[in-house]
Motif scaffolding. Structure first.
Motif, PDB file in Angstrom:
ATOM      1  N   TYR A  46       0.869  -1.132   0.009  1.00  0.00           N
ATOM      2  CA  TYR A  46      -0.131  -0.075  -0.030  1.00  0.00           C
ATOM      3  C   TYR A  46       0.777   1.255  -0.090  1.00  0.00           C
ATOM      4  CZ  TYR A  46      -2.949   3.759   1.577  1.00  0.00           C
ATOM      5  OH  TYR A  46      -3.454   5.120   1.703  1.00  0.00           O
ATOM      6  N   LEU A  47       1.783   1.491   0.834  1.00  0.00           N
ATOM      7  CA  LEU A  47       2.655   2.592   0.799  1.00  0.00           C
ATOM      8  C   LEU A  47       3.504   2.642  -0.340  1.00  0.00           C
ATOM      9  CD1 LEU A  47       4.037   1.954   4.531  1.00  0.00           C
ATOM     10  CD2 LEU A  47       2.277   3.448   3.729  1.00  0.00           C
ATOM     11  N   ALA A  48       3.744   1.669  -1.012  1.00  0.00           N
ATOM     12  CA  ALA A  48       4.487   1.570  -2.507  1.00  0.00           C
ATOM     13  C   ALA A  48       3.522   2.414  -3.235  1.00  0.00           C
ATOM     14  CB  ALA A  48       4.946   0.383  -2.844  1.00  0.00           C
ATOM     15  N   THR A  49       2.392   1.813  -3.271  1.00  0.00           N
ATOM     16  CA  THR A  49       1.371   2.573  -4.244  1.00  0.00           C
ATOM     17  C   THR A  49       1.092   3.921  -3.883  1.00  0.00           C
ATOM     18  OG1 THR A  49      -0.158   0.480  -4.453  1.00  0.00           O
ATOM     19  CG2 THR A  49      -1.104   2.553  -4.985  1.00  0.00           C
ATOM     20  N   VAL A  50       1.014   4.469  -2.816  1.00  0.00           N
ATOM     21  CA  VAL A  50       0.831   5.834  -2.647  1.00  0.00           C
ATOM     22  C   VAL A  50       2.036   6.835  -2.632  1.00  0.00           C
ATOM     23  CG1 VAL A  50      -1.173   5.503  -0.921  1.00  0.00           C
ATOM     24  CG2 VAL A  50       1.168   5.787   0.003  1.00  0.00           C
ATOM     25  N   LYS A  51       3.154   6.268  -2.881  1.00  0.00           N
ATOM     26  CA  LYS A  51       4.147   6.959  -3.376  1.00  0.00           C
ATOM     27  C   LYS A  51       4.133   7.857  -4.625  1.00  0.00           C
ATOM     28  CE  LYS A  51       7.873   4.886  -0.383  1.00  0.00           C
ATOM     29  NZ  LYS A  51       9.062   3.901  -0.571  1.00  0.00           N
ATOM     30  N   VAL A  52       3.450   7.223  -5.428  1.00  0.00           N
ATOM     31  CA  VAL A  52       2.973   7.819  -6.737  1.00  0.00           C
ATOM     32  C   VAL A  52       2.434   8.852  -6.487  1.00  0.00           C
ATOM     33  CG1 VAL A  52       1.703   7.524  -8.882  1.00  0.00           C
ATOM     34  CG2 VAL A  52       2.737   5.395  -7.675  1.00  0.00           C
ATOM     35  N   PHE A  53       1.594   9.305  -5.423  1.00  0.00           N
ATOM     36  CA  PHE A  53       0.896  10.474  -5.328  1.00  0.00           C
ATOM     37  C   PHE A  53       1.264  11.347  -4.526  1.00  0.00           C
ATOM     38  CE2 PHE A  53      -2.370   7.044  -5.935  1.00  0.00           C
ATOM     39  CZ  PHE A  53      -2.782   7.208  -6.937  1.00  0.00           C
ATOM     40  N   PHE A  54       2.610  10.984  -3.622  1.00  0.00           N
ATOM     41  CA  PHE A  54       3.228  11.850  -2.602  1.00  0.00           C
ATOM     42  C   PHE A  54       4.825  11.492  -2.865  1.00  0.00           C
ATOM     43  CE2 PHE A  54      -0.708  10.492  -0.484  1.00  0.00           C
ATOM     44  CZ  PHE A  54      -1.596  11.722  -0.622  1.00  0.00           C
ATOM     45  N   PRO A  55       5.264  11.667  -4.008  1.00  0.00           N
ATOM     46  CA  PRO A  55       6.550  11.182  -4.216  1.00  0.00           C
ATOM     47  C   PRO A  55       7.589  11.998  -3.366  1.00  0.00           C
ATOM     48  CG  PRO A  55       6.150  12.587  -6.041  1.00  0.00           C
ATOM     49  CD  PRO A  55       4.788  12.401  -5.134  1.00  0.00           C
ATOM     50  N   SER A  56       7.413  13.045  -2.822  1.00  0.00           N
ATOM     51  CA  SER A  56       8.388  13.648  -2.165  1.00  0.00           C
ATOM     52  C   SER A  56       8.456  13.449  -0.681  1.00  0.00           C
ATOM     53  CB  SER A  56       8.099  15.210  -2.036  1.00  0.00           C
ATOM     54  OG  SER A  56       6.900  15.427  -1.431  1.00  0.00           O
ATOM     55  N   GLN A  57       7.438  12.506  -0.139  1.00  0.00           N
ATOM     56  CA  GLN A  57       7.366  11.998   1.152  1.00  0.00           C
ATOM     57  C   GLN A  57       8.172  10.546   1.272  1.00  0.00           C
ATOM     58  OE1 GLN A  57       6.064  14.093   3.343  1.00  0.00           O
ATOM     59  NE2 GLN A  57       6.385  15.355   1.620  1.00  0.00           N
ATOM     60  N   ARG A  58       8.565  10.471   2.544  1.00  0.00           N
ATOM     61  CA  ARG A  58       9.160   9.220   2.901  1.00  0.00           C
ATOM     62  C   ARG A  58       7.946   8.327   3.366  1.00  0.00           C
ATOM     63  NH1 ARG A  58      11.627  12.675   6.342  1.00  0.00           N
ATOM     64  NH2 ARG A  58      10.782  11.788   8.006  1.00  0.00           N
ATOM     65  N   GLY A  59       8.386   7.138   3.011  1.00  0.00           N
ATOM     66  CA  GLY A  59       7.232   6.035   3.431  1.00  0.00           C
ATOM     67  C   GLY A  59       6.932   5.913   4.861  1.00  0.00           C
ATOM     68  N   LEU A  60       6.013   5.630   5.552  1.00  0.00           N
ATOM     69  CA  LEU A  60       6.027   5.357   6.941  1.00  0.00           C
ATOM     70  C   LEU A  60       6.764   3.649   7.091  1.00  0.00           C
ATOM     71  CD1 LEU A  60       2.533   6.509   7.953  1.00  0.00           C
ATOM     72  CD2 LEU A  60       4.573   7.449   8.650  1.00  0.00           C
ATOM     73  N   ALA A  61       7.097   3.600   8.213  1.00  0.00           N
ATOM     74  CA  ALA A  61       7.398   2.338   8.377  1.00  0.00           C
ATOM     75  C   ALA A  61       6.224   1.277   8.695  1.00  0.00           C
ATOM     76  CB  ALA A  61       8.235   2.175   9.819  1.00  0.00           C
ATOM     77  N   ARG A  62       6.537  -0.108   8.171  1.00  0.00           N
ATOM     78  CA  ARG A  62       5.392  -0.974   7.952  1.00  0.00           C
ATOM     79  C   ARG A  62       4.746  -1.187   9.405  1.00  0.00           C
ATOM     80  NH1 ARG A  62       5.188  -6.794   5.084  1.00  0.00           N
ATOM     81  NH2 ARG A  62       3.401  -7.647   5.770  1.00  0.00           N
ATOM     82  N   PRO A  63       3.369  -0.788   9.502  1.00  0.00           N
ATOM     83  CA  PRO A  63       3.019  -1.177  10.991  1.00  0.00           C
ATOM     84  C   PRO A  63       2.664  -2.553  11.183  1.00  0.00           C
ATOM     85  CG  PRO A  63       1.198  -0.310   9.367  1.00  0.00           C
ATOM     86  CD  PRO A  63       2.567  -0.309   8.847  1.00  0.00           C
ATOM     87  N   PRO A  64       2.805  -2.918  12.474  1.00  0.00           N
ATOM     88  CA  PRO A  64       2.618  -4.421  12.760  1.00  0.00           C
ATOM     89  C   PRO A  64       1.171  -4.904  12.276  1.00  0.00           C
ATOM     90  CG  PRO A  64       3.600  -3.346  14.500  1.00  0.00           C
ATOM     91  CD  PRO A  64       3.299  -2.354  13.654  1.00  0.00           C
ATOM     92  N   PRO A  65       1.112  -6.302  11.949  1.00  0.00           N
ATOM     93  CA  PRO A  65      -0.488  -6.443  11.195  1.00  0.00           C
ATOM     94  C   PRO A  65      -1.537  -6.388  12.350  1.00  0.00           C
ATOM     95  CG  PRO A  65       1.060  -8.073  10.712  1.00  0.00           C
ATOM     96  CD  PRO A  65       1.701  -7.217  11.640  1.00  0.00           C
ATOM     97  N   ALA A  66      -1.305  -6.399  13.733  1.00  0.00           N
ATOM     98  CA  ALA A  66      -2.143  -6.312  14.742  1.00  0.00           C
ATOM     99  C   ALA A  66      -2.583  -4.516  14.707  1.00  0.00           C
ATOM    100  CB  ALA A  66      -1.959  -6.647  15.878  1.00  0.00           C
ATOM    101  N   GLU A  67      -1.859  -3.815  14.125  1.00  0.00           N
ATOM    102  CA  GLU A  67      -2.123  -2.187  14.414  1.00  0.00           C
ATOM    103  C   GLU A  67      -2.580  -1.902  13.172  1.00  0.00           C
ATOM    104  OE1 GLU A  67       1.354  -0.220  15.536  1.00  0.00           O
ATOM    105  OE2 GLU A  67       1.575  -1.584  17.720  1.00  0.00           O
ATOM    106  N   TRP A  68      -2.806  -2.565  12.039  1.00  0.00           N
ATOM    107  CA  TRP A  68      -3.014  -2.148  10.596  1.00  0.00           C
ATOM    108  C   TRP A  68      -4.451  -1.501  10.662  1.00  0.00           C
ATOM    109  CZ3 TRP A  68      -1.425  -0.829   6.197  1.00  0.00           C
ATOM    110  CH2 TRP A  68      -2.199  -0.719   5.236  1.00  0.00           C
ATOM    111  N   GLN A  69      -5.454  -2.180  11.225  1.00  0.00           N
ATOM    112  CA  GLN A  69      -6.835  -1.175  11.097  1.00  0.00           C
ATOM    113  C   GLN A  69      -6.824  -0.130  12.006  1.00  0.00           C
ATOM    114  OE1 GLN A  69     -10.387  -3.599  11.401  1.00  0.00           O
ATOM    115  NE2 GLN A  69      -9.410  -5.379   9.967  1.00  0.00           N
ATOM    116  N   ASP A  70      -5.955  -0.257  13.142  1.00  0.00           N
ATOM    117  CA  ASP A  70      -6.203   1.112  14.006  1.00  0.00           C
ATOM    118  C   ASP A  70      -5.534   2.252  13.303  1.00  0.00           C
ATOM    119  OD1 ASP A  70      -7.554   0.024  15.925  1.00  0.00           O
ATOM    120  OD2 ASP A  70      -6.063  -0.477  17.013  1.00  0.00           O
ATOM    121  N   ALA A  71      -4.245   2.010  12.554  1.00  0.00           N
ATOM    122  CA  ALA A  71      -3.489   2.719  11.789  1.00  0.00           C
ATOM    123  C   ALA A  71      -4.365   3.484  10.884  1.00  0.00           C
ATOM    124  CB  ALA A  71      -2.343   2.316  11.478  1.00  0.00           C
ATOM    125  N   PHE A  72      -5.154   2.675  10.033  1.00  0.00           N
ATOM    126  CA  PHE A  72      -5.979   3.105   8.911  1.00  0.00           C
ATOM    127  C   PHE A  72      -7.049   4.191   9.682  1.00  0.00           C
ATOM    128  CE2 PHE A  72     -10.223   2.945   6.986  1.00  0.00           C
ATOM    129  CZ  PHE A  72      -9.967   3.663   5.902  1.00  0.00           C
TER     130      PHE A  72
END
Length: 325
Positions: A150-176
């Motif tokens: 997902y983070l790789a996909t959105v870099k297309v739209f925000f190329p100047s920004q660094r990607g966030l570190a991959r959240p642990p699976p248990a935190e994925w929905q809360d992060a969203f």
């Protein structure tokens, strides 16, 4: 006194004379009456909403104009429901969901709020989930999504920004739900640039000025079907979804729109309530945009506070620049 002359002679006992006197009286009363108040322009409309800020764009001239509290442009805000646009694009581009695949929105079940809409939206497909900004629909499909992809996909739209570190699976929905699933593009400027890039199909950059400036755009091909599906959801939002009040005040449903409502971080021990962060974007006309708006209002709920104001502001902006409707 106004003198009224007639080219015709009176037919009977001063009929035209009486008409002339009436016209004189109307002219005098009109001159004596107070002038109607000039309706506020788009800059004034934004400024009188406390704390609001707008980015308006004339795409024919390739220029953006700022209104209201322009210092808010680089303020970081939670993504809220704007992140759903990019998540939908990613899901479709990776063939992780079908456009016609439906999920059931449960709304509020006791103390558990699955969606902002208490009664629940019922069965929705992706287009409807975007149009009605359904939290439960997107939360249901999140287990299918790999955070790194997902983070790789959105870099297309925000190329100047660094990607966030991959959240642990248990935190994925809360992060969203916190709106953290972006490539750190959390300022109003960056959100506007990302959505412009998605809608216009390219890479968009706003100028650095505090009053506006040139809009820089470079065409870049995106995945056609996912992009069109997202735009279809934005059309539905304007016609009958969460942005319907914007379309009504604008005077046309020929819009692309997306609302977002979230809360700011908890205040630090001063007893104040958390700040409401209401966002809306709109593009007119839907298929070949000539104008756009991104609006921030720090109160209420976007569908009820930001949407009507956005319609009024965009209508005045388009009228003054002869962009329609």
């Amino acid at each position: 006194m106004t003198v009224v002359r007639f080219g015709l002679a009176p037919l009977r006992g001063g009929c035209l004379e009486l008409i002339g006197i009436a016209l004189i009286a109307q002219s005098w009363l009109a001159a004596a009456a107070p002038a109607a108040a000039t309706p506020p322009d788009y800059q004034a409309l934004v400024s009188r909403e406390r704390g609001a800020m707008a980015i308006l764009g004339d795409l024919r001239q390739g220029r953006a104009v700022l209104a209201g509290r322009t210092e808010m442009l680089d303020r970081r805000v939670p993504a809220g429901s704007w992140v759903k646009l990019f998540l939908a694009y990613h899901l479709l581009a990776g063939e992780q969901v079908r456009e016609d695949e439906t999920f059931f929105c449960r709304g509020w079940r006791g103390d558990r709020h699955h969606c902002w809409y208490g009664p629940g939206h019922g069965w929705l497909d992706l287009r409807q989930a975007l149009g009605w900004s359904c939290n439960d629909w997107f939360a249901t499909v999140l287990p299918r999504v790999d955070p790194a992809a997902y983070l790789a996909t959105v870099k297309v739209f925000f190329p100047s920004q660094r990607g966030l570190a991959r959240p642990p699976p248990a935190e994925w929905q809360d992060a969203f739900m916190r709106g953290n699933l972006t490539s750190e593009a959390l300022s109003l400027r960056q959100w506007a640039e990302g959505i412009l890039s998605l809608v216009l199909e390219g890479e968009a950059r706003l100028g650095e000025g505090r009053s506006g400036g040139q809009l820089h755009f470079e065409y870049r091909r995106l995945a056609r079907k996912p992009r069109l599906a997202v735009l279809s959801g934005m059309k539905l939002a304007a016609r009958e979804g969460t942005a319907a009040q914007m379309a009504r005040r604008f005077g046309s449903g020929d819009l692309l729109a997306k609302t977002s409502s979230s809360l700011g971080p908890p205040p630090s021990g001063n007893g104040r309530a958390r700040e409401s962060l209401c966002l809306i974007c709109g593009f007119y006309p839907a298929d070949t945009p000539r104008a756009f708006i991104f609006l921030f209002v720090p109160r209420g709920f976007a569908a009820l506070t930001a949407a009507p104001l956005a319609g009024d502001v965009l209508a005045d902006f388009c009228r003054r620049r002869r962009l329609g409707p």
